[in-house]
Design a protein around this motif. Structure first.
Motif, mmCIF file in Angstrom:
data_model
loop_
_atom_site.group_PDB
_atom_site.id
_atom_site.type_symbol
_atom_site.label_atom_id
_atom_site.label_comp_id
_atom_site.label_asym_id
_atom_site.label_seq_id
_atom_site.Cartn_x
_atom_site.Cartn_y
_atom_site.Cartn_z
ATOM 1 N N PRO A 77 1.469 46.749 58.792
ATOM 2 C CA PRO A 77 1.191 47.664 59.911
ATOM 3 C C PRO A 77 0.068 47.132 60.802
ATOM 4 O O PRO A 77 0.047 47.389 62.006
ATOM 5 N N THR A 79 -1.831 43.503 61.595
ATOM 6 C CA THR A 79 -1.745 42.082 61.303
ATOM 7 C C THR A 79 -2.449 41.247 62.360
ATOM 8 O O THR A 79 -2.562 41.643 63.524
ATOM 9 N N PHE A 91 16.202 45.707 64.765
ATOM 10 C CA PHE A 91 16.339 47.057 65.299
ATOM 11 C C PHE A 91 16.997 47.063 66.680
ATOM 12 O O PHE A 91 17.000 48.068 67.358
ATOM 13 N N ILE A 104 12.630 53.513 64.375
ATOM 14 C CA ILE A 104 11.717 54.321 65.188
ATOM 15 C C ILE A 104 11.964 54.016 66.664
ATOM 16 O O ILE A 104 12.018 52.859 67.060
ATOM 17 N N PHE B 58 0.903 52.305 54.350
ATOM 18 C CA PHE B 58 2.244 52.412 54.930
ATOM 19 C C PHE B 58 2.575 53.867 55.196
ATOM 20 O O PHE B 58 2.384 54.726 54.318
ATOM 21 N N THR B 61 7.940 56.042 57.066
ATOM 22 C CA THR B 61 9.089 55.413 57.714
ATOM 23 C C THR B 61 8.735 54.041 58.282
ATOM 24 O O THR B 61 9.374 53.550 59.202
ATOM 25 N N LEU B 63 8.525 50.936 56.450
ATOM 26 C CA LEU B 63 9.487 49.954 55.936
ATOM 27 C C LEU B 63 10.839 50.637 55.833
ATOM 28 O O LEU B 63 10.975 51.672 55.174
ATOM 29 N N PHE B 380 10.050 46.071 59.109
ATOM 30 C CA PHE B 380 9.000 47.002 59.518
ATOM 31 C C PHE B 380 9.408 47.657 60.821
ATOM 32 O O PHE B 380 9.536 46.980 61.848
ATOM 33 N N GLY B 381 9.602 48.980 60.785
ATOM 34 C CA GLY B 381 10.061 49.691 61.983
ATOM 35 C C GLY B 381 9.012 50.628 62.550
ATOM 36 O O GLY B 381 9.319 51.468 63.390
ATOM 37 N N ASP B 383 4.805 51.454 63.986
ATOM 38 C CA ASP B 383 3.934 50.952 65.055
ATOM 39 C C ASP B 383 3.077 49.840 64.506
ATOM 40 O O ASP B 383 2.311 50.051 63.570
ATOM 41 N N ARG B 384 3.196 48.678 65.111
ATOM 42 C CA ARG B 384 2.444 47.541 64.610
ATOM 43 C C ARG B 384 1.172 47.353 65.419
ATOM 44 O O ARG B 384 1.208 47.424 66.648
ATOM 45 N N ARG B 385 0.057 47.157 64.739
ATOM 46 C CA ARG B 385 -1.203 46.940 65.440
ATOM 47 C C ARG B 385 -1.621 45.483 65.250
ATOM 48 O O ARG B 385 -1.717 44.999 64.112
ATOM 49 N N GLU B 386 -1.853 44.809 66.371
ATOM 50 C CA GLU B 386 -2.237 43.400 66.304
ATOM 51 C C GLU B 386 -3.746 43.270 66.467
ATOM 52 O O GLU B 386 -4.347 43.866 67.363
#
Lengths: 105, 387
Positions: A77, A79, A91, A104, B58, B61, B63, B380-381, B383-386
């Motif tokens: 989540p 990275t 997706f 999502i 995690f 929802t 993974l 991974f679906g 919200d991804r934080r970079e």
């Protein structure tokens, strides 16, 4: 080792002169196993010597932590970058009807 | 010398070896300076926590199962991704290999095997061949571009014969389509030349520092393909240099049961193991240190400790996916040694034991294969934080 013990035990049971072949075979097996143990002793002694010059675990841990945290990982989540848009290809586009649809939006 | 005298020497030699092993174990414990107060199983996690690291979090929802690959009519035993992108080969109790495009869910090949008892499969680096092995003690190679025979079957292009026991695991040497390593129930690993079918090297067997029981798994170092690690029913993992077949570089003790699965860590300096004793462990390749044990009690109906069937690391190594014989599939945060997710609890999870796991080459997807006859793709679906 356990297999050998049972073999050795049976060899001793057969130690009558009437069955010399079994006795010789048993001897050869124990000799081979002995050689193996002596070889292993040498390897273990070498390893002990090597350990004298080995870094403490914290050095390995420090390096490991850095290696993990600097590498971009699509499954995390949070990275390190750079991220790659192709990570999300799973997706996009038409799916097979048996595919899971809970992505999502 | 009489048998009785030889037996005496054997007992003495065994005592010497055990004493040396004990000394080594104690010496290694003295080198654990990371956290004096932590238990001897928390070295890396103790260090990471002392550096302020907290577990990966995690959402429910995050993974997601985004593909279900259906087609096998028996339990899935093994899977392997192509080194580039999206294709997977799987092996099943139904006696077939299937090649999938995981992105489209389409099957591109369904290969009927000469021997149905298959245990392992692998993709070649160029993606043009697949290898498999099992109870026939042979590793069979199929060229995916070959014309099919009159029965519509893909012919075997090469059979690698020589093992005296089942082939439990096989892997092509990265970037070398002509070299492959197998592990076997005959206690050896073998490096093969696929073009000639010759055994180039045998690791173990008559040489003293080989495994002393069935070898169940191999993993080749992605950063240095001359090194590979093997796991065995003798409860050890061994590190090998393909240039030196006569002895293992190092033997790694610690597990209390069969080492069912081994996998190199992404940085090529560590490797993970999964065992019948229910634990996964992380070892340092160069120093031999056991860096961490990953162990958590499962809800076990019959009181039995579930054993680890398969493991895989995410591409950074932060996550360790571990499948167990009780249908759990834990996602471990390797840094803090905590289970952060159980795939079994997610929507669309498998209905049976997961036997094999693998990450796609870019790390964006995990594929799981199961006794429920399906393969599933997870990505991974959320919200991804970079950072």
């Amino acid at each position: 080792m356990q297999a050998l013990d049972s073999e050795t035990a049976s060899t001793i049971d057969l130690q009558a002169p009437a069955v010399p072949t079994a006795d010789t075979r048993g001897k050869h097996r124990i000799l081979a196993e002995l050689k193996r143990l002596e070889q292993e002793t040498r390897f273990l002694e070498e390893e002990l010597e090597e350990l004298e010059k080995t870094d403490k675990v914290s050095a390995a841990c420090e390096e490991l932590l850095t290696n993990i945290e600097t590498r971009p990982d699509p499954l995390l989540p949070v990275t390190n970058g750079p991220t790659n848009p192709s990570w999300d290809r799973w997706f996009e586009g038409p799916q097979d009807s048996k595919g899971c649809r809970c992505w999502i939006l | 010398m009489s048998v009785a005298e030889l037996k005496e020497r054997h007992i003495a030699a065994t005592a010497t070896v055990n004493a040396l092993r004990e000394r080594l174990k104690q010496k290694r414990t003295l080198l654990l300076d990371t956290d004096g107060s932590s238990s001897c199983y928390s070295h890396f996690a103790g260090y990471a926590r002392s550096q302020g690291r907290t577990p990966v979090s995690f959402g429910p929802t995050d993974l997601v199962c985004c593909r279900i690959l259906q087609g096998h009519t028996g339990k899935v035993y093994s899977l392997d991704w192509t080194p580039e992108k999206n294709r997977i080969v799987s092996a099943s109790q139904d006696g077939r290999l299937i090649v999938w495009n995981a992105l489209t869910s389409q099957k591109t090949h369904a290969i009927k095997l000469p021997c149905a008892w298959v245990m392992t499969c692998a993709f070649s680096p160029n993606g043009q061949s697949v290898a498999c092995g099992g109870l026939d003690s042979v590793c069979s190679i199929f060229n995916l571009n070959s014309p099919v025979d009159k029965d519509g079957n893909l012919p075997v292009s090469r059979m690698l014969s020589g093992h005296k026991g089942y082939v439990s695991s096989c892997q092509y040497v990265p970037d070398e389509d002509t070299h492959l390593i197998t592990s076997s129930g005959d206690q050896t690993c073998v490096l093969w030349d696929v073009t000639t079918g010759q055994r180039l090297s045998v690791f173990g067997g008559e040489f003293p520092s080989g495994h002393t029981a069935d070898v169940l798994s191999v993993s080749i170092n992605g950063s240095n393909s001359k090194m590979f690690v093997s796991g065995s029913c003798d409860a050890t993992a061994r590190l090998w240099d393909t240039r030196i077949a006569s002895r293992a570089v190092r033997t790694f003790h610690g597990h209390e049961g069969d080492v069912n699965t081994v996998k190199f860590f992404p940085d090529g300096q560590r490797f993970g193991t999964g065992s019948g004793d229910g634990t996964c462990r992380l070892f340092d390749m160069r120093t031999g240190h056991q860096l961490q044990v990953y162990h958590q009690q499962h809800a076990a109906a019959d009181g039995e400790v579930p054993h680890v069937t398969s493991i895989a690391f995410s591409i950074s190594g932060r996550l360790l996916f571990a499948a167990y014989s009780n249908n759990d599939c834990y996602v471990w945060d390797t840094l803090v040694a905590k289970v952060v997710l159980n795939l079994r609890s997610l929507q669309n999870s498998h209905e049976g034991r997961i036997t094999c796991l693998g990450l796609s080459a870019d790390g964006s997807a995990l594929c799981t294969g199961s006794w429920d006859k399906n393969l599933k793709i997870w990505a991974f679906g959320g919200d991804r934080r970079e950072i």
